[in-house]
Design an enzyme around this catalytic site. Structure first.
Site, PDB file in Angstrom:
ATOM      1  N   GLU A 158    -107.749 -66.731 115.818  1.00  0.00           N
ATOM      2  CA  GLU A 158    -107.397 -67.866 116.312  1.00  0.00           C
ATOM      3  C   GLU A 158    -107.694 -68.289 117.880  1.00  0.00           C
ATOM      4  O   GLU A 158    -107.002 -68.425 118.734  1.00  0.00           O
ATOM      5  CB  GLU A 158    -105.974 -68.056 116.252  1.00  0.00           C
TER       6      GLU A 158
ATOM      7  N   GLU B 273    -105.502 -66.772 106.695  1.00  0.00           N
ATOM      8  CA  GLU B 273    -103.825 -67.099 107.020  1.00  0.00           C
ATOM      9  C   GLU B 273    -103.793 -68.452 106.166  1.00  0.00           C
ATOM     10  O   GLU B 273    -104.020 -69.526 106.422  1.00  0.00           O
ATOM     11  CB  GLU B 273    -103.668 -67.171 108.441  1.00  0.00           C
TER      12      GLU B 273
HETATM   13  O1  AHR Z   1     -98.676 -65.871 110.972  1.00  0.00           O
HETATM   14  C1  AHR Z   1     -97.988 -66.136 112.248  1.00  0.00           C
HETATM   15  C2  AHR Z   1     -99.047 -66.364 113.382  1.00  0.00           C
HETATM   16  O2  AHR Z   1     -99.555 -67.633 112.766  1.00  0.00           O
HETATM   17  C3  AHR Z   1    -100.179 -65.680 113.456  1.00  0.00           C
HETATM   18  O3  AHR Z   1     -99.793 -64.382 114.230  1.00  0.00           O
HETATM   19  C4  AHR Z   1    -101.264 -66.304 114.130  1.00  0.00           C
HETATM   20  O4  AHR Z   1    -102.452 -65.919 113.924  1.00  0.00           O
HETATM   21  C5  AHR Z   1    -100.850 -67.979 113.662  1.00  0.00           C
HETATM   22  O5  AHR Z   1    -100.761 -68.652 114.443  1.00  0.00           O
END
Ligand code: AHR
Length: 503
Positions: free
Chosen positions: A173, A292
């Site tokens: 990210e 994610e």
């Molecule tokens: O999954 C929780 C968090 O969400 C992770 O660490 C991050 O990559 C995202 O913002």
């Protein structure tokens, strides 16, 4: 009663379903590792301190690749801290989650746990506070068989064979202002390109994932992917997508359309990648790693979970421990439908996360491990999804959402393999059951060998420590007549069907 009709034809294929679509994510965050997968004092713990009850649930969930060790955590992580004799490992302050990291569980321990879980490692390198050299060092440590200082160090630390990690994330990210070392798309694109080129010089067999956007509502979404891919097109294989949805962030109707939003994100990133491909006159195709995705009430993190204070760095605090409801499970099922329907362009995906932290599996220290509602659609889809995703020819009644406008009430995905056909369905109606007629004439003589669903009169019912089996899969009725299968989906429901040929 609202209606939908679906026609299945095994000749209309979307593409192969990569098993990596059923991946997950373990970050050093909250109680994901410590008091999650690892609790040496627990009655089910093995000789390495891993909880046997959790391992059993992870195997039942059917997760393929597991992304590790973060997440936001990775952007401040020194991988060297997590190898070598456990007693000598440094204790660090994790700035991402304002916690203490003891490094008791590191690369060797986690890879041993993965072998027990039957899952594959997907590693992220730190491109927040670190760069090319440290990424190369980690790759050498993990993948070079022997004969160099770092590969021999791994062997001396007890791992004779290389880890042979195939998938590597180039940071996490990096578009997000919250990320340690966050930078603009140009600067990140240059760093990712340099790192990828160097890593390939060391091991050309690896697959590299460059950071896309943290979600579709980021102000830089689209432009970020375009710029980053202009810098890295030749160097990487996949671009990441991240996205989370929550009922508290919209009205219920829009929340139930999360799968529609995920499809839009995938299609926009594909369009951007293909535009860069055309402009650069390339033949290679960049696919997506949706590494994610989940339901996550981020509002709760802002208001309850945030830890602060220079003296307050707890170890394994209870962070992001969302409790999932029936409607959350229906949404997770619909997100899996969206992933399957884009199997031609999404090669990998990670449900974020696995244990305790926005997770399908919960644990209590010294106590039980249990399945959240979201466990069920994931486990069933992973188990039933066949090798090929088929185009679902679907006509559905629609409904209005404030966020996405008009959306289909029913969504579906269909897969096939040598042994049969699987159908996944969601009914987004809050108030009505919906009848779905499925034309299965092209499948010949088939029988329904499994038909399960998630629904409940109380769509906010959840499984808890006190009542861990309140929500479970339920059987659902189907009928077949004249080549047409009929199923009535209750309001706010997700269902999966397995059809196999009659001998
Ligand atoms: O999954 C929780 C968090 O969400 C992770 O660490 C991050 O990559 C995202 O913002």
């Amino acid at each position: 009663m609202p209606q939908a009709s679906l026609t299945i034809n095994p000749r209309f294929a979307i593409g192969a379903v990569d098993r990596r679509l059923f991946g997950s994510f373990v970050e050093h965050l909250g109680r994901s590792v410590y008091d999650g997968i690892y609790e040496p004092g627990h009655e089910t713990a093995d000789e390495e301190g891993f909880r046997g009850d959790v391992l059993e649930l992870v195997r039942e969930l059917g997760v393929s690749t597991i992304r590790y060790p973060g997440g936001n955590f990775v952007s401040g992580f020194k991988w060297e801290d997590s190898v070598g004799p456990a007693a000598g490992r440094p204790t660090r302050l994790d700035l991402a989650w304002h916690s203490t990291e003891t490094n008791e569980v590191g690369l060797h321990e986690f890879s041993s746990w993965l072998r027990k879980a039957g899952s594959e490692l997907m590693l992220a390198v730190n491109l927040g506070t670190r760069g090319v050299e440290e990424a190369l060092d980690l790759l050498e440590y993990a993948n070079v068989p022997s004969g160099s200082t770092l590969s021999d160090q791994r062997r001396a630390n007890g791992l004779h064979e290389p880890l042979a990690v195939k998938m590597w994330c180039l940071g996490n990210e990096m578009d997000g202002p919250w990320q340690l070392g966050h930078r603009n798309a140009d600067d990140y694109g240059k760093l990712a390109s340099m790192t990828a080129k160097a890593m390939r010089q060391l091991d050309e067999s690896i697959e590299l994932v460059v950071c896309g956007s943290s979600n579709r509502t980021m102000p830089t979404f689209g432009a970020w992917e375009h710029t980053v891919l202009q810098h890295t097109y030749d160097d990487v294989d996949l671009i990441s997508c991240h996205a989370y949805w929550a009922e508290s962030q919209s009205d219920l109707e829009s929340f139930l359309a999360a799968g529609h939003d995920m499809s839009l994100m995938i299609e926009e990133v594909v369009a951007t990648a293909d535009a860069v491909k055309a402009a650069l006159k390339k033949t290679k195709q960049i696919n997506i790693s949706f590494d994610e995705w989940n339901v996550w009430d981020i509002e709760r993190f802002q208001t309850v979970d945030r830890i602060s204070g220079v003296e307050n760095w707890p170890k394994a605090p209870r962070l992001l421990e969302d409790s999932y409801t029936v409607v959350d499970a229906v949404v997770v099922g619909s997100l899996l439908i969206s992933l399957l329907n884009h199997a031609d362009r999404v090669s990998s995906a990670s449900l974020a996360q696995l244990v305790n932290v926005i997770a399908p599996i919960m644990t209590e220290p010294g106590g039980a491990a249990w399945k959240q509602t979201t466990f069920f659609p994931f486990a069933v889809t992973s188990r039933l999804a066949g090798a090929t995703a088929l185009t679902p020819r679907l006509v559905s009644d629609t409904y209005e959402t404030s966020t996405y406008g008009t959306v289909n009430l029913v969504d579906s995905a269909v897969t096939s393999d040598e042994a049969g056909t699987s159908v996944f369905l969601v009914n987004r109606s809050i108030s009505s059951a919906t009848t779905v007629t499925i034309n299965i004439a092209s499948l010949g003589d088939v029988a329904v060998t499994e038909a399960v669903a998630i629904y409940d009169e109380d769509i906010h019912a959840a499984n808890t420590l006190a009542d861990p089996t309140r929500v479970a899969l339920r059987p659902i009725e189907t009928t077949i007549a004249d080549g047409v299968l009929t199923i009535t989906l209750p309001p706010v429901s997700w269902a999966a069907l397995r059809l196999t040929p009659v001998e």
